[in-house]
Design a protein around this motif. Structure first.
Motif, PDB file in Angstrom:
ATOM      1  N   MET A 190      46.594  45.915  45.584  1.00  0.00           N
ATOM      2  CA  MET A 190      45.247  45.429  45.882  1.00  0.00           C
ATOM      3  C   MET A 190      45.187  43.939  45.583  1.00  0.00           C
ATOM      4  O   MET A 190      45.982  43.421  44.790  1.00  0.00           O
ATOM      5  CB  MET A 190      44.188  46.160  45.049  1.00  0.00           C
ATOM      6  N   SER A 191      44.239  43.261  46.220  1.00  0.00           N
ATOM      7  CA  SER A 191      44.037  41.845  45.951  1.00  0.00           C
ATOM      8  C   SER A 191      42.624  41.619  45.447  1.00  0.00           C
ATOM      9  O   SER A 191      41.756  42.497  45.560  1.00  0.00           O
ATOM     10  CB  SER A 191      44.279  41.017  47.226  1.00  0.00           C
ATOM     11  N   ALA A 192      42.390  40.431  44.915  1.00  0.00           N
ATOM     12  CA  ALA A 192      41.061  40.108  44.403  1.00  0.00           C
ATOM     13  C   ALA A 192      40.019  40.080  45.503  1.00  0.00           C
ATOM     14  O   ALA A 192      38.826  40.301  45.249  1.00  0.00           O
ATOM     15  CB  ALA A 192      41.102  38.752  43.691  1.00  0.00           C
ATOM     16  N   GLY A 193      40.430  39.841  46.746  1.00  0.00           N
ATOM     17  CA  GLY A 193      39.486  39.817  47.852  1.00  0.00           C
ATOM     18  C   GLY A 193      38.869  41.166  48.152  1.00  0.00           C
ATOM     19  O   GLY A 193      37.846  41.236  48.844  1.00  0.00           O
ATOM     20  N   GLU A 194      39.460  42.254  47.648  1.00  0.00           N
ATOM     21  CA  GLU A 194      38.906  43.587  47.865  1.00  0.00           C
ATOM     22  C   GLU A 194      37.948  44.021  46.764  1.00  0.00           C
ATOM     23  O   GLU A 194      37.461  45.153  46.783  1.00  0.00           O
ATOM     24  CB  GLU A 194      40.042  44.602  47.983  1.00  0.00           C
ATOM     25  N   ASN A 230      46.372  41.967  42.271  1.00  0.00           N
ATOM     26  CA  ASN A 230      46.788  40.570  42.155  1.00  0.00           C
ATOM     27  C   ASN A 230      45.582  39.662  41.942  1.00  0.00           C
ATOM     28  O   ASN A 230      44.524  39.853  42.554  1.00  0.00           O
ATOM     29  CB  ASN A 230      47.539  40.131  43.417  1.00  0.00           C
ATOM     30  N   ASP A 231      45.735  38.652  41.080  1.00  0.00           N
ATOM     31  CA  ASP A 231      44.726  37.604  40.865  1.00  0.00           C
ATOM     32  C   ASP A 231      43.366  38.198  40.526  1.00  0.00           C
ATOM     33  O   ASP A 231      42.345  37.878  41.144  1.00  0.00           O
ATOM     34  CB  ASP A 231      44.609  36.705  42.101  1.00  0.00           C
ATOM     35  N   ILE A 232      43.343  39.082  39.533  1.00  0.00           N
ATOM     36  CA  ILE A 232      42.109  39.795  39.219  1.00  0.00           C
ATOM     37  C   ILE A 232      41.026  38.857  38.705  1.00  0.00           C
ATOM     38  O   ILE A 232      39.829  39.098  38.921  1.00  0.00           O
ATOM     39  CB  ILE A 232      42.396  40.923  38.194  1.00  0.00           C
ATOM     40  N   ASP A 233      41.411  37.762  38.046  1.00  0.00           N
ATOM     41  CA  ASP A 233      40.389  36.853  37.523  1.00  0.00           C
ATOM     42  C   ASP A 233      39.669  36.112  38.645  1.00  0.00           C
ATOM     43  O   ASP A 233      38.530  35.670  38.467  1.00  0.00           O
ATOM     44  CB  ASP A 233      41.005  35.856  36.533  1.00  0.00           C
ATOM     45  N   ARG A 279      48.749  60.387  35.505  1.00  0.00           N
ATOM     46  CA  ARG A 279      48.459  59.101  34.871  1.00  0.00           C
ATOM     47  C   ARG A 279      49.255  58.015  35.596  1.00  0.00           C
ATOM     48  O   ARG A 279      50.484  58.068  35.673  1.00  0.00           O
ATOM     49  CB  ARG A 279      48.839  59.162  33.393  1.00  0.00           C
ATOM     50  N   VAL A 280      48.544  57.037  36.135  1.00  0.00           N
ATOM     51  CA  VAL A 280      49.160  55.986  36.941  1.00  0.00           C
ATOM     52  C   VAL A 280      49.006  54.653  36.204  1.00  0.00           C
ATOM     53  O   VAL A 280      47.886  54.200  35.965  1.00  0.00           O
ATOM     54  CB  VAL A 280      48.495  55.901  38.335  1.00  0.00           C
ATOM     55  N   PRO A 281      50.096  54.002  35.836  1.00  0.00           N
ATOM     56  CA  PRO A 281      49.972  52.686  35.184  1.00  0.00           C
ATOM     57  C   PRO A 281      49.385  51.648  36.122  1.00  0.00           C
ATOM     58  O   PRO A 281      49.631  51.669  37.329  1.00  0.00           O
ATOM     59  CB  PRO A 281      51.409  52.340  34.782  1.00  0.00           C
ATOM     60  N   ILE A 282      48.580  50.748  35.572  1.00  0.00           N
ATOM     61  CA  ILE A 282      47.948  49.683  36.339  1.00  0.00           C
ATOM     62  C   ILE A 282      48.500  48.350  35.853  1.00  0.00           C
ATOM     63  O   ILE A 282      48.587  48.119  34.645  1.00  0.00           O
ATOM     64  CB  ILE A 282      46.412  49.715  36.187  1.00  0.00           C
ATOM     65  N   ILE A 283      48.868  47.481  36.795  1.00  0.00           N
ATOM     66  CA  ILE A 283      49.360  46.142  36.469  1.00  0.00           C
ATOM     67  C   ILE A 283      48.470  45.137  37.184  1.00  0.00           C
ATOM     68  O   ILE A 283      48.242  45.250  38.394  1.00  0.00           O
ATOM     69  CB  ILE A 283      50.831  45.969  36.907  1.00  0.00           C
ATOM     70  N   VAL A 284      47.939  44.182  36.438  1.00  0.00           N
ATOM     71  CA  VAL A 284      47.087  43.146  37.026  1.00  0.00           C
ATOM     72  C   VAL A 284      47.685  41.781  36.685  1.00  0.00           C
ATOM     73  O   VAL A 284      48.312  41.605  35.642  1.00  0.00           O
ATOM     74  CB  VAL A 284      45.632  43.241  36.510  1.00  0.00           C
ATOM     75  N   THR A 285      47.504  40.830  37.606  1.00  0.00           N
ATOM     76  CA  THR A 285      47.959  39.465  37.361  1.00  0.00           C
ATOM     77  C   THR A 285      46.774  38.527  37.427  1.00  0.00           C
ATOM     78  O   THR A 285      45.751  38.825  38.056  1.00  0.00           O
ATOM     79  CB  THR A 285      49.013  39.032  38.398  1.00  0.00           C
TER      80      THR A 285
END
Length: 427
Positions: A190-194, A230-233, A279-285
């Motif tokens: 996923m991207s921050a635009g969503e 990606n780019d959650i901030d 249980r699905v791990p989540i990774i955010v940048t």
């Protein structure tokens, strides 16, 4: 007489039908004999009875597709009934969507397998060649994924989210993709635009759907999967006077709830006791997690990892980047030392800048700027474009491109034309 009068009224209304009220025992017996005389090939077969040529062939070996519940309905039929969306991608409902497009073997009220036919995960076949993976980065990603997959065996609280943050252009996303490829992980990206929509609640629901999709990848395909944002901030961060929207709040609440209840995820359907997801791990940048909502990034929910490649990591990554061009490691070291404190994307942009002169020559070879539209579009379809010969990479050309990029950086920082346009605003 009253009965005969009612019968005559029916004949007046429906002259092509014959109505017999209270038939005599003779007539009833005649009907029974007629029913027994009908050949078996003409009789209507019960839908529960197997066809004459043997048992029905199974469509799939996956039991979840054709296994029946107590009511005789399959699993996907139940999901289709519980979906609140009427479009063809979620629930093809009889009477609402044309019956031509309604699934047969899944039941007349559901064809939601349409969603699972589409490739929602990301594969990394385009990453060809040898790339350098920083050992510290690899250790963090692998450890986070493994801890979440064996969380039920550990007597510790395992954070569901791994937050990778650091300076711009340091290769956070690219290094993560290289690790996914090396480990055989098929993530849902996923991207921050969503994370924003004109419809309230849509981004939060989208995150839950993507989370459940990654869980389905684990269950149905037997592959490691995770959810990556990606780019959650950029989507959730508060910068200056930016306004916090309802969707921002719902997304934050959704991520917090997933961290607290990673195996019970609702997307609006009826709750079932057996509806337990993997249980699905989540990774955010991101670049600056201080702009995020503080309870979301607390230690119990998110493990933070600050990525700042040291000099050795930069040299190894850049050397792998230019290995095909014949640039030696000593030449890469001189390039890095000449232009220190630059992000990794700076050294990647050098290679792109060295192509400019060759592309200008190629444009003149195909007829100049005036014929670009015709040559590029028609020649692309007919494969008659002249061959483009990439330039030979040299250390001198890379240094020249680097000086040009540094000059552009300094112009942006020194000019600050926005202040010239808004002189009436105080600093």
């Amino acid at each position: 007489m009253a009965a005969l009068g009612f019968q005559s009224d029916l004949l007046l209304l429906f002259p092509w039908r014959s109505f017999v009220l209270n038939p005599s025992p003779k007539i009833q017996g005649k009907r029974r004999r007629l029913a027994h005389s009908i050949p078996p090939s003409c009789s209507r077969r019960s839908p529960d009875r197997p066809p004459p040529d043997g048992p029905k062939k199974r469509i799939s070996v996956q039991s979840s597709w054709e296994s029946k519940d107590a009511d005789g309905k399959d699993y996907l039929y139940r999901l289709g009934q519980e979906a609140d969306n009427m479009n063809t991608a979620v629930g093809a409902r009889k009477g609402i969507v044309d019956d031509l497009f309604v699934g047969e073997f899944l039941g007349k009220d559901s064809d939601i397998v349409f969603d699972y036919r589409q490739k929602v995960t990301r594969s990394f076949e385009y990453l060809e060649g040898d790339y350098y993976i920083a050992p510290f980065f690899l250790d963090k990603i692998a450890c986070h994924i493994v801890k979440n997959y064996i969380a039920h065996l550990l007597n510790v609280k395992v954070p569901l989210i791994l937050g990778i943050w650091g300076g711009k252009g340091q290769g956070k996303t690219f290094q993560t993709e290289l690790i996914f490829q090396a480990m055989g992980v098929e993530p849902v990206i996923m991207s921050a635009g969503e994370l924003e929509s004109e419809r309230a609640g849509e981004p939060g629901k989208l995150i839950r759907e993507r989370y459940r999709t990654a869980s389905q990848v684990i269950q149905n395909q037997g592959k490691i999967s995770c959810l990556m944002i990606n780019d959650i901030d950029a989507g959730l961060g508060r910068f200056g006077n930016t306004q916090m929207t309802v969707n921002n709040q719902i997304v934050v609440g959704t991520l917090m709830n997933l961290s607290d209840n990673p195996t019970r995820v609702s997307i609006g359907q009826k709750w079932r006791e057996s509806d337990v997801t993997h249980r699905v791990p989540i990774i955010v940048t991101g670049n600056d997690f201080s702009t995020l909502y503080a309870p979301l990034i607390r230690d119990g929910r998110m493990e933070k990892f600050y990525w700042q490649p040291d000099r050795e990591d930069v040299i190894n990554i850049v050397h792998c980047m230019y290995a095909k061009d014949g640039i030696s490691k000593d030449e890469v070291i001189s390039l890095v030392d000449t232009f220190p404190n630059q992000a990794l994307d700076f050294y990647g942009a050098l290679r792109s800048r060295t192509y400019d002169r060759s592309i200008s020559k190629w444009i003149s070879d195909i007829g100049g700027y005036e014929n670009l539209g015709e040559k590029l579009l028609k020649g692309r379809k007919s494969s008659k474009l002249p061959t483009f010969i990439p330039p030979k990479q040299t250390v001198e050309a890379l240094h020249e491109s680097a000086r040009s990029l540094v000059k552009e950086q300094q112009l942006i920082m020194n000019s600050r034309l926005s202040k010239e346009y808004m002189k009436n605003i105080d600093d």
